[in-house]
Scaffold this motif. Structure first.
Motif, PDB file in Angstrom:
ATOM      1  N   ASP A  88      21.943  50.437 -37.942  1.00 45.16           N
ATOM      2  CA  ASP A  88      22.899  51.041 -38.863  1.00 45.16           C
ATOM      3  C   ASP A  88      24.192  50.232 -38.908  1.00 45.16           C
ATOM      4  O   ASP A  88      24.909  50.135 -37.911  1.00 45.16           O
ATOM      5  N   PRO A  89      24.544  49.653 -40.074  1.00 46.25           N
ATOM      6  CA  PRO A  89      25.775  48.854 -40.142  1.00 46.25           C
ATOM      7  C   PRO A  89      27.038  49.673 -39.951  1.00 46.25           C
ATOM      8  O   PRO A  89      28.105  49.116 -39.700  1.00 46.25           O
ATOM      9  N   ALA A  90      26.907  50.995 -40.045  1.00 47.67           N
ATOM     10  CA  ALA A  90      28.085  51.837 -39.822  1.00 47.67           C
ATOM     11  C   ALA A  90      28.461  51.896 -38.348  1.00 47.67           C
ATOM     12  O   ALA A  90      29.598  52.215 -38.008  1.00 47.67           O
ATOM     13  N   GLN A  91      27.541  51.567 -37.473  1.00 50.84           N
ATOM     14  CA  GLN A  91      27.803  51.638 -36.042  1.00 50.84           C
ATOM     15  C   GLN A  91      28.301  50.283 -35.539  1.00 50.84           C
ATOM     16  O   GLN A  91      27.675  49.633 -34.693  1.00 50.84           O
ATOM     17  N   GLN A  92      29.417  49.863 -36.042  1.00 53.23           N
ATOM     18  CA  GLN A  92      29.901  48.514 -35.749  1.00 53.23           C
ATOM     19  C   GLN A  92      30.243  48.326 -34.276  1.00 53.23           C
ATOM     20  O   GLN A  92      29.983  47.260 -33.698  1.00 53.23           O
ATOM     21  N   ALA A  93      30.831  49.342 -33.648  1.00 57.76           N
ATOM     22  CA  ALA A  93      31.199  49.206 -32.238  1.00 57.76           C
ATOM     23  C   ALA A  93      29.955  49.068 -31.374  1.00 57.76           C
ATOM     24  O   ALA A  93      29.909  48.244 -30.449  1.00 57.76           O
ATOM     25  N   ALA A  94      28.925  49.859 -31.668  1.00 57.46           N
ATOM     26  CA  ALA A  94      27.687  49.763 -30.902  1.00 57.46           C
ATOM     27  C   ALA A  94      27.013  48.415 -31.129  1.00 57.46           C
ATOM     28  O   ALA A  94      26.433  47.835 -30.204  1.00 57.46           O
ATOM     29  N   GLU A 112      16.971  49.355 -27.801  1.00 57.85           N
ATOM     30  CA  GLU A 112      16.495  50.725 -27.958  1.00 57.85           C
ATOM     31  C   GLU A 112      17.660  51.666 -27.720  1.00 57.85           C
ATOM     32  O   GLU A 112      18.685  51.279 -27.135  1.00 57.85           O
ATOM     33  N   PRO A 113      17.564  52.912 -28.189  1.00 56.41           N
ATOM     34  CA  PRO A 113      18.677  53.854 -28.011  1.00 56.41           C
ATOM     35  C   PRO A 113      19.025  54.045 -26.545  1.00 56.41           C
ATOM     36  O   PRO A 113      18.162  54.106 -25.678  1.00 56.41           O
ATOM     37  N   ASP A 114      20.318  54.104 -26.301  1.00 54.59           N
ATOM     38  CA  ASP A 114      20.835  54.325 -24.960  1.00 54.59           C
ATOM     39  C   ASP A 114      21.138  55.819 -24.795  1.00 54.59           C
ATOM     40  O   ASP A 114      21.598  56.453 -25.740  1.00 54.59           O
ATOM     41  N   PRO A 115      20.872  56.380 -23.607  1.00 57.12           N
ATOM     42  CA  PRO A 115      21.230  57.799 -23.398  1.00 57.12           C
ATOM     43  C   PRO A 115      22.702  58.077 -23.651  1.00 57.12           C
ATOM     44  O   PRO A 115      23.079  59.210 -23.965  1.00 57.12           O
ATOM     45  N   ARG A 116      23.545  57.029 -23.531  1.00 60.43           N
ATOM     46  CA  ARG A 116      24.990  57.197 -23.772  1.00 60.43           C
ATOM     47  C   ARG A 116      25.294  57.012 -25.248  1.00 60.43           C
ATOM     48  O   ARG A 116      26.223  56.311 -25.617  1.00 60.43           O
ATOM     49  N   GLN A 117      24.555  57.639 -26.125  1.00 62.38           N
ATOM     50  CA  GLN A 117      24.724  57.460 -27.564  1.00 62.38           C
ATOM     51  C   GLN A 117      26.205  57.368 -27.928  1.00 62.38           C
ATOM     52  O   GLN A 117      27.030  58.069 -27.328  1.00 62.38           O
ATOM     53  N   PRO A 118      26.597  56.519 -28.905  1.00 63.31           N
ATOM     54  CA  PRO A 118      25.724  55.793 -29.833  1.00 63.31           C
ATOM     55  C   PRO A 118      25.403  54.358 -29.414  1.00 63.31           C
ATOM     56  O   PRO A 118      25.146  53.524 -30.271  1.00 63.31           O
ATOM     57  N   LEU A 119      25.450  54.048 -28.128  1.00 61.04           N
ATOM     58  CA  LEU A 119      25.187  52.687 -27.696  1.00 61.04           C
ATOM     59  C   LEU A 119      23.691  52.374 -27.699  1.00 61.04           C
ATOM     60  O   LEU A 119      22.849  53.262 -27.822  1.00 61.04           O
ATOM     61  N   TYR A 120      23.403  51.064 -27.558  1.00 60.23           N
ATOM     62  CA  TYR A 120      22.030  50.600 -27.430  1.00 60.23           C
ATOM     63  C   TYR A 120      21.857  49.910 -26.077  1.00 60.23           C
ATOM     64  O   TYR A 120      22.809  49.410 -25.482  1.00 60.23           O
ATOM     65  N   THR A 121      20.621  49.856 -25.619  1.00 61.38           N
ATOM     66  CA  THR A 121      20.276  49.136 -24.402  1.00 61.38           C
ATOM     67  C   THR A 121      19.486  47.894 -24.773  1.00 61.38           C
ATOM     68  O   THR A 121      18.517  47.987 -25.536  1.00 61.38           O
ATOM     69  N   THR A 164      31.612  39.728 -34.596  1.00 62.83           N
ATOM     70  CA  THR A 164      32.486  40.169 -33.516  1.00 62.83           C
ATOM     71  C   THR A 164      31.719  40.598 -32.270  1.00 62.83           C
ATOM     72  O   THR A 164      30.633  41.166 -32.351  1.00 62.83           O
ATOM     73  N   LEU A 165      32.320  40.305 -31.120  1.00 64.62           N
ATOM     74  CA  LEU A 165      31.821  40.763 -29.832  1.00 64.62           C
ATOM     75  C   LEU A 165      32.772  41.765 -29.201  1.00 64.62           C
ATOM     76  O   LEU A 165      32.549  42.207 -28.070  1.00 64.62           O
ATOM     77  N   THR A 166      33.813  42.136 -29.910  1.00 72.27           N
ATOM     78  CA  THR A 166      34.877  42.966 -29.352  1.00 72.27           C
ATOM     79  C   THR A 166      34.658  44.433 -29.691  1.00 72.27           C
ATOM     80  O   THR A 166      34.420  44.793 -30.842  1.00 72.27           O
ATOM     81  N   THR A 167      34.727  45.263 -28.668  1.00 71.85           N
ATOM     82  CA  THR A 167      34.647  46.708 -28.851  1.00 71.85           C
ATOM     83  C   THR A 167      35.483  47.394 -27.790  1.00 71.85           C
ATOM     84  O   THR A 167      35.535  46.937 -26.638  1.00 71.85           O
ATOM     85  N   ALA A 168      36.128  48.497 -28.171  1.00 70.97           N
ATOM     86  CA  ALA A 168      36.953  49.242 -27.215  1.00 70.97           C
ATOM     87  C   ALA A 168      36.106  49.895 -26.134  1.00 70.97           C
ATOM     88  O   ALA A 168      36.630  50.309 -25.090  1.00 70.97           O
ATOM     89  N   MET A 169      34.796  49.980 -26.342  1.00 69.32           N
ATOM     90  CA  MET A 169      33.923  50.609 -25.355  1.00 69.32           C
ATOM     91  C   MET A 169      33.616  49.687 -24.186  1.00 69.32           C
ATOM     92  O   MET A 169      33.050  50.116 -23.186  1.00 69.32           O
TER      93      MET A 169
END
Length: 251
Positions: A25-31, A74-83, A200-205
């Motif tokens: 999903d392109p909306a999930q830019q931080a993930a 694949e989806p990470d349990p800490r949604q909305p991140l990926y593993t 970008t590789l930058t995320t506040a997470m």
């Protein structure tokens, strides 16, 4: 290794890299940025381990200076991140072409043939791999190289006193069009790590964000004095894109 088709059947080189196919999903830019950062860290670690194995085996069953990584997420349990999930492969020097573009070309043909026969390149073409869940999706492909921006692997073997003197490089092409180039310096380069990316590789997470530089194109990833040269880098990324499509099952 898959036998290459005769020269008359080889298709002409495409003038540009093929269009990319965004699979998350392109909306999930931080993930997405977090996932790219995971790729950089995983490939840096792979390259360091590659250097150790190659140094230890340089006199007996020497390794090829190039290794492959098949990248999944694949989806990470800490949604909305990926593993990130990876499968890797190293080659014996005697079993692999001497040039990186040629190696990528041959492996892409092997992956494409496996797909046509109903096989899975991830399980067949890797010698170390993470388990994948049913939700896993293909992300891209990467390369670990001991031919670095400072010296080739044969040159390093003649001058290094130990593995701490072995620099390296990681290269990746991802499904969202990201091209990554990571240069890992050795002791003489003060262990410098230089990361360049077209996304970008930058995320506040990220609790420990990477230091990286933006490149507007594949050509801008590399310095003019780089031993691969700009055209060499373009060729590597073209072959990586072909391999990515073959592993993912695309045409």
């Amino acid at each position: 290794m898959y036998a290459l088709p005769p020269p008359e059947t080889v298709q002409p080189e495409p003038p540009h890299l093929p269009p990319h196919d965004l699979r998350y999903d392109p909306a999930q830019q931080a993930a997405a940025a977090d996932l790219r950062s995971q790729v950089v860290r995983r490939l840096r670690a792979m390259n360091a381990m590659h250097a150790q194995h190659a140094w230890d085996r340089r006199y007996a069953d020497p390794l090829c200076p190039f290794g492959l990584a098949f990248l999944y997420y694949e989806p990470d349990p800490r949604q909305p991140l990926y593993t990130l999930r990876t499968g890797t492969r190293l080659f014996l020097l005697a079993d692999a072409p001497a040039e990186l573009p040629r190696l990528l070309y041959e492996v892409a043909h092997q992956a494409f043939t496996l797909r046509q026969q109903g096989g899975d390149p991830y399980t067949t073409m890797t010698d170390r791999r993470d388990d994948l869940s049913p939700q896993a999706r293909h992300l891209g492909v990467g390369v670990s190289s001991l031919d670095s921006r400072w010296a080739t692997w044969p040159q390093i073997q003649r001058t290094a006193d130990g593995v701490t003197d072995v620099p390296g490089r990681a290269i990746a092409y991802l499904d969202d069009g990201t091209s990554l180039l990571v240069d890992r310096g050795a002791r003489v380069q003060y262990d410098e790590v230089r990361i360049r990316s077209t996304q970008t590789l930058t995320t506040a997470m990220d609790p420990a964000p990477l230091l990286w530089s933006f490149a507007s194109s594949v050509e801008d990833l590399v310095d003019a004095q780089d031993p691969l040269g700009r055209q060499g880098v373009i060729d590597v990324f073209r072959r990586l894109a072909d391999l990515h499509r073959a592993v993912a099952g695309g045409a």
